[in-house]
Design a protein around this motif. Structure first.
Motif, PDB file in Angstrom:
ATOM      1  N   ARG A  78       0.828  -1.209   0.000  1.00 30.74           N
ATOM      2  CA  ARG A  78       0.000   0.000   0.000  1.00 30.74           C
ATOM      3  C   ARG A  78       0.861   1.259   0.000  1.00 30.74           C
ATOM      4  O   ARG A  78       0.617   2.190  -0.764  1.00 30.74           O
ATOM      5  CB  ARG A  78      -0.954  -0.005   1.181  1.00 30.74           C
ATOM      6  N   LEU A  79       1.856   1.279   0.852  1.00 31.52           N
ATOM      7  CA  LEU A  79       2.756   2.434   0.907  1.00 31.52           C
ATOM      8  C   LEU A  79       3.500   2.598  -0.413  1.00 31.52           C
ATOM      9  O   LEU A  79       3.582   3.698  -0.965  1.00 31.52           O
ATOM     10  CB  LEU A  79       3.740   2.278   2.070  1.00 31.52           C
ATOM     11  N   THR A  80       4.021   1.491  -0.932  1.00 29.54           N
ATOM     12  CA  THR A  80       4.758   1.537  -2.194  1.00 29.54           C
ATOM     13  C   THR A  80       3.860   1.995  -3.334  1.00 29.54           C
ATOM     14  O   THR A  80       4.284   2.790  -4.180  1.00 29.54           O
ATOM     15  CB  THR A  80       5.352   0.150  -2.506  1.00 29.54           C
ATOM     16  N   ALA A  81       2.627   1.527  -3.364  1.00 24.18           N
ATOM     17  CA  ALA A  81       1.708   1.917  -4.432  1.00 24.18           C
ATOM     18  C   ALA A  81       1.427   3.414  -4.393  1.00 24.18           C
ATOM     19  O   ALA A  81       1.410   4.073  -5.440  1.00 24.18           O
ATOM     20  CB  ALA A  81       0.406   1.129  -4.322  1.00 24.18           C
ATOM     21  N   ILE A  82       1.233   3.971  -3.203  1.00 26.61           N
ATOM     22  CA  ILE A  82       0.971   5.416  -3.099  1.00 26.61           C
ATOM     23  C   ILE A  82       2.199   6.219  -3.509  1.00 26.61           C
ATOM     24  O   ILE A  82       2.105   7.207  -4.244  1.00 26.61           O
ATOM     25  CB  ILE A  82       0.507   5.787  -1.673  1.00 26.61           C
ATOM     26  N   VAL A  83       3.382   5.796  -3.064  1.00 26.22           N
ATOM     27  CA  VAL A  83       4.619   6.504  -3.420  1.00 26.22           C
ATOM     28  C   VAL A  83       4.820   6.469  -4.932  1.00 26.22           C
ATOM     29  O   VAL A  83       5.147   7.494  -5.553  1.00 26.22           O
ATOM     30  CB  VAL A  83       5.827   5.906  -2.661  1.00 26.22           C
ATOM     31  N   LEU A  84       4.609   5.313  -5.540  1.00 30.52           N
ATOM     32  CA  LEU A  84       4.763   5.214  -6.996  1.00 30.52           C
ATOM     33  C   LEU A  84       3.681   5.994  -7.737  1.00 30.52           C
ATOM     34  O   LEU A  84       3.940   6.556  -8.806  1.00 30.52           O
ATOM     35  CB  LEU A  84       4.764   3.750  -7.431  1.00 30.52           C
ATOM     36  N   ILE A 143      -1.367   5.058 -12.787  1.00 30.08           N
ATOM     37  CA  ILE A 143      -1.831   5.563 -11.485  1.00 30.08           C
ATOM     38  C   ILE A 143      -3.094   4.821 -11.062  1.00 30.08           C
ATOM     39  O   ILE A 143      -3.253   4.435  -9.897  1.00 30.08           O
ATOM     40  CB  ILE A 143      -2.064   7.093 -11.535  1.00 30.08           C
ATOM     41  N   GLY A 144      -4.005   4.590 -11.996  1.00 31.93           N
ATOM     42  CA  GLY A 144      -5.223   3.829 -11.689  1.00 31.93           C
ATOM     43  C   GLY A 144      -4.897   2.425 -11.210  1.00 31.93           C
ATOM     44  O   GLY A 144      -5.473   1.937 -10.236  1.00 31.93           O
ATOM     45  N   GLY A 145      -3.961   1.762 -11.870  1.00 28.55           N
ATOM     46  CA  GLY A 145      -3.545   0.432 -11.431  1.00 28.55           C
ATOM     47  C   GLY A 145      -2.910   0.462 -10.054  1.00 28.55           C
ATOM     48  O   GLY A 145      -3.151  -0.414  -9.222  1.00 28.55           O
ATOM     49  N   LEU A 146      -2.106   1.487  -9.802  1.00 30.88           N
ATOM     50  CA  LEU A 146      -1.471   1.613  -8.487  1.00 30.88           C
ATOM     51  C   LEU A 146      -2.508   1.880  -7.394  1.00 30.88           C
ATOM     52  O   LEU A 146      -2.363   1.398  -6.263  1.00 30.88           O
ATOM     53  CB  LEU A 146      -0.410   2.711  -8.517  1.00 30.88           C
ATOM     54  N   LEU A 147      -3.542   2.630  -7.724  1.00 25.74           N
ATOM     55  CA  LEU A 147      -4.602   2.856  -6.739  1.00 25.74           C
ATOM     56  C   LEU A 147      -5.374   1.559  -6.461  1.00 25.74           C
ATOM     57  O   LEU A 147      -5.816   1.331  -5.330  1.00 25.74           O
ATOM     58  CB  LEU A 147      -5.536   3.971  -7.201  1.00 25.74           C
ATOM     59  N   MET A 148      -5.519   0.712  -7.470  1.00 22.90           N
ATOM     60  CA  MET A 148      -6.135  -0.596  -7.244  1.00 22.90           C
ATOM     61  C   MET A 148      -5.243  -1.452  -6.342  1.00 22.90           C
ATOM     62  O   MET A 148      -5.740  -2.165  -5.476  1.00 22.90           O
ATOM     63  CB  MET A 148      -6.388  -1.313  -8.574  1.00 22.90           C
ATOM     64  N   VAL A 149      -3.935  -1.368  -6.545  1.00 22.91           N
ATOM     65  CA  VAL A 149      -3.014  -2.091  -5.658  1.00 22.91           C
ATOM     66  C   VAL A 149      -3.144  -1.544  -4.243  1.00 22.91           C
ATOM     67  O   VAL A 149      -3.135  -2.302  -3.274  1.00 22.91           O
ATOM     68  CB  VAL A 149      -1.558  -1.981  -6.158  1.00 22.91           C
ATOM     69  N   PHE A 150      -3.298  -0.217  -4.126  1.00 21.72           N
ATOM     70  CA  PHE A 150      -3.486   0.366  -2.794  1.00 21.72           C
ATOM     71  C   PHE A 150      -4.763  -0.183  -2.156  1.00 21.72           C
ATOM     72  O   PHE A 150      -4.773  -0.542  -0.984  1.00 21.72           O
ATOM     73  CB  PHE A 150      -3.560   1.894  -2.879  1.00 21.72           C
ATOM     74  N   ALA A 151      -5.822  -0.271  -2.943  1.00 24.11           N
ATOM     75  CA  ALA A 151      -7.100  -0.744  -2.398  1.00 24.11           C
ATOM     76  C   ALA A 151      -7.059  -2.224  -2.024  1.00 24.11           C
ATOM     77  O   ALA A 151      -7.626  -2.629  -1.021  1.00 24.11           O
ATOM     78  CB  ALA A 151      -8.221  -0.497  -3.415  1.00 24.11           C
ATOM     79  N   TYR A 152      -6.389  -3.035  -2.827  1.00 24.38           N
ATOM     80  CA  TYR A 152      -6.348  -4.479  -2.602  1.00 24.38           C
ATOM     81  C   TYR A 152      -4.916  -4.965  -2.414  1.00 24.38           C
ATOM     82  O   TYR A 152      -4.581  -6.088  -2.752  1.00 24.38           O
ATOM     83  CB  TYR A 152      -6.988  -5.223  -3.781  1.00 24.38           C
ATOM     84  N   GLY A 153      -4.084  -4.119  -1.847  1.00 27.16           N
ATOM     85  CA  GLY A 153      -2.646  -4.371  -1.826  1.00 27.16           C
ATOM     86  C   GLY A 153      -2.149  -5.399  -0.862  1.00 27.16           C
ATOM     87  O   GLY A 153      -1.030  -5.853  -0.977  1.00 27.16           O
ATOM     88  N   GLN A 154      -2.928  -5.805   0.096  1.00 28.06           N
ATOM     89  CA  GLN A 154      -2.428  -6.728   1.101  1.00 28.06           C
ATOM     90  C   GLN A 154      -2.643  -8.178   0.697  1.00 28.06           C
ATOM     91  O   GLN A 154      -2.736  -9.046   1.540  1.00 28.06           O
ATOM     92  CB  GLN A 154      -3.093  -6.445   2.447  1.00 28.06           C
TER      93      GLN A 154
END
Length: 178
Positions: A67-73, A104-115
């Motif tokens: 989640r942290l990595t996805a937001i930073v990226l 960015i959209g893909g990274l936000l999806m990783v943030f949402a379902y990142g764990q």
């Protein structure tokens, strides 16, 4: 299936950043020249940017602090849109900006379902919890059915419906289970 899709999507995004970082490190002079020509940033950021992209991509791909990595990226990618692809009238730049928006959209999806974890044990634990929830729901439904069978509704002469415990006299065959 969603877990597998989330892992594959995360790996695809990670591969994109790792490949971009390797490209920057393979030609640091060309990257430095592009940075200085497109922005007011110093060209000396070429190597640190390449290292950042490789490290962040690997961390994302391995599923560590996703989640942290996805937001930073996502912030990094948004900055590239603002700094390098802000000329939306140029078809090449607008295409690059749209591509970065999709990332960015893909990274936000990783943030949402990142764990989502790699381990099969995690999948098994999740399946066991799901099976336990279903078993509990079925047991609850059976208990409610048994309770409903033990109660009988009678209508009094004045039209009032009253529910009471079923007695042996209510059972037609004398079997207490019916």
């Amino acid at each position: 299936m969603a877990t597998i899709a989330a892992i594959i999507g995360r790996l695809c995004l990670a591969a994109l950043f790792v490949a971009a970082g390797i490209g920057k490190l393979m030609d640091p002079g060309g990257t430095a020249e592009y940075i200085t020509s497109a922005t007011t940033l110093p060209g000396s950021l070429a190597v640190p940017t390449g290292i950042f992209e490789i490290v962040a991509g690997l961390i994302l791909g391995l599923g560590i602090m996703t989640r942290l990595t996805a937001i930073v990226l996502a912030v990094f990618t948004a900055l590239t849109i603002l700094l390098f692809h802000s000329q939306v009238t140029d078809p090449t730049q607008s295409t690059q900006a749209l591509k970065n928006l999709a990332i960015i959209g893909g990274l936000l999806m990783v943030f949402a379902y990142g764990q989502v974890s790699w381990r099969m044990g995690t999948w098994r634990e999740r399946a066991k919890r799901h099976d336990a929830e279903i078993a509990a729901a079925r047991a609850e439904a059976r208990a409610e059915q048994a309770e409903a069978r033990s109660r009988v509704a009678t209508t009094h002469r004045d039209g009032v419906v009253v529910e009471r415990e079923r007695t042996m006299a209510d059972r037609t065959d004398g079997n207490p289970r019916t």
